[in-house]
Design a protein around this motif. Structure first.
Motif, PDB file in Angstrom:
ATOM      1  N   GLY A  35       0.762  -1.187   0.059  1.00 37.59           N
ATOM      2  CA  GLY A  35       0.076  -0.015   0.166  1.00 37.59           C
ATOM      3  C   GLY A  35       0.886   1.290   0.111  1.00 37.59           C
ATOM      4  O   GLY A  35       2.030   1.281   0.593  1.00 37.59           O
ATOM      5  N   GLY A  47      -4.751   6.066   3.757  1.00 37.18           N
ATOM      6  CA  GLY A  47      -4.234   5.151   2.699  1.00 37.18           C
ATOM      7  C   GLY A  47      -4.535   5.958   1.339  1.00 37.18           C
ATOM      8  O   GLY A  47      -5.392   6.496   1.102  1.00 37.18           O
ATOM      9  N   CYS A  50      -3.558   0.655  -2.847  1.00 37.59           N
ATOM     10  CA  CYS A  50      -2.991  -0.909  -2.414  1.00 37.59           C
ATOM     11  C   CYS A  50      -3.114  -1.490  -3.456  1.00 37.59           C
ATOM     12  O   CYS A  50      -4.192  -1.563  -4.284  1.00 37.59           O
ATOM     13  CB  CYS A  50      -3.796  -1.273  -1.399  1.00 37.59           C
ATOM     14  N   SER A  52      -2.573  -5.747  -4.368  1.00 38.91           N
ATOM     15  CA  SER A  52      -2.458  -7.291  -3.722  1.00 38.91           C
ATOM     16  C   SER A  52      -1.227  -7.839  -4.261  1.00 38.91           C
ATOM     17  O   SER A  52      -0.532  -7.374  -5.134  1.00 38.91           O
ATOM     18  CB  SER A  52      -3.780  -8.034  -3.911  1.00 38.91           C
ATOM     19  N   THR A  58      -6.238  -3.825  -7.450  1.00 35.82           N
ATOM     20  CA  THR A  58      -5.961  -2.470  -6.748  1.00 35.82           C
ATOM     21  C   THR A  58      -7.309  -1.861  -6.165  1.00 35.82           C
ATOM     22  O   THR A  58      -8.387  -2.254  -6.511  1.00 35.82           O
ATOM     23  CB  THR A  58      -5.378  -1.682  -7.912  1.00 35.82           C
ATOM     24  N   CYS A  96       5.215   3.673   1.803  1.00 31.92           N
ATOM     25  CA  CYS A  96       4.840   2.597   1.386  1.00 31.92           C
ATOM     26  C   CYS A  96       4.896   1.432   2.316  1.00 31.92           C
ATOM     27  O   CYS A  96       5.536   1.532   3.224  1.00 31.92           O
ATOM     28  CB  CYS A  96       5.515   1.746   0.001  1.00 31.92           C
ATOM     29  N   CYS A 103      -4.654  -6.902   0.481  1.00 37.14           N
ATOM     30  CA  CYS A 103      -4.693  -5.439   1.024  1.00 37.14           C
ATOM     31  C   CYS A 103      -5.458  -5.593   2.382  1.00 37.14           C
ATOM     32  O   CYS A 103      -5.144  -4.539   3.411  1.00 37.14           O
ATOM     33  CB  CYS A 103      -5.231  -4.614  -0.084  1.00 37.14           C
ATOM     34  N   TRP A 106      -5.994  -1.947   4.635  1.00 36.50           N
ATOM     35  CA  TRP A 106      -5.093  -0.946   4.312  1.00 36.50           C
ATOM     36  C   TRP A 106      -5.836   0.527   4.582  1.00 36.50           C
ATOM     37  O   TRP A 106      -5.246   1.145   4.841  1.00 36.50           O
ATOM     38  CB  TRP A 106      -4.603  -1.217   2.964  1.00 36.50           C
ATOM     39  N   MET A 112      -0.549  -3.612   8.391  1.00 35.74           N
ATOM     40  CA  MET A 112       0.680  -3.614   7.248  1.00 35.74           C
ATOM     41  C   MET A 112       1.809  -4.096   8.290  1.00 35.74           C
ATOM     42  O   MET A 112       1.797  -3.625   9.268  1.00 35.74           O
ATOM     43  CB  MET A 112       0.895  -2.344   6.725  1.00 35.74           C
TER      44      MET A 112
END
Length: 125
Positions: A35, A47, A50, A52, A58, A96, A103, A106, A112
């Motif tokens: 992400g 965010g 993101c 995958s 996306t 990032c 994701c 995210w 994350m």
């Protein structure tokens, strides 16, 4: 040593474009969702987009949909954020982050596992 390193941030004029890069070292990025996040001065981190794992699904924040594109090159262990039609409100430090496969949450800046230290983007009006 597991590391994510962002690059590409700089000062641009409104309406301009930039491409940010996020490169991993110490682990292959192929099986990780990545992400992009940003944090403006005095504001919470949010965010932006993101992507995958190798399937490449996306997701985008509403404010950047249609202007930003996230993509990945697994052979280079790199994820990109192509930003077009930049606006002053896009000014922030961009980070990032990576997590295994999907994701997930995210958009809530959760889940994350690995984070970079960020690259600054400044958009002048």
């Amino acid at each position: 040593q597991v590391q994510l390193v962002e690059s590409g941030g700089k000062l641009v004029q409104a309406g301009g474009s930039l491409r940010l890069s996020c490169e991993s070292s110490g682990f292959p990025l192929e099986n990780y969702a990545v992400g992009w996040f940003r944090q403006a001065s005095g504001k919470e981190r949010e965010g932006v987009a993101c992507i995958s794992d190798s399937r490449g699904n996306t997701e985008y924040h509403n404010s950047v949909e249609g202007r930003f594109t996230i993509s990945r090159d697994n052979a280079k262990n790199t994820v990109y954020l192509e930003m077009t039609d930049l606006k002053p409100e896009d000014t922030a430090r961009y980070y990032c982050a990576a997590t295994w496969l999907f994701c997930g949450e995210w958009a809530k800046v959760k889940g994350m596992d690995y984070w970079g230290t960020g690259t600054p983007v400044s958009v002048s009006s």
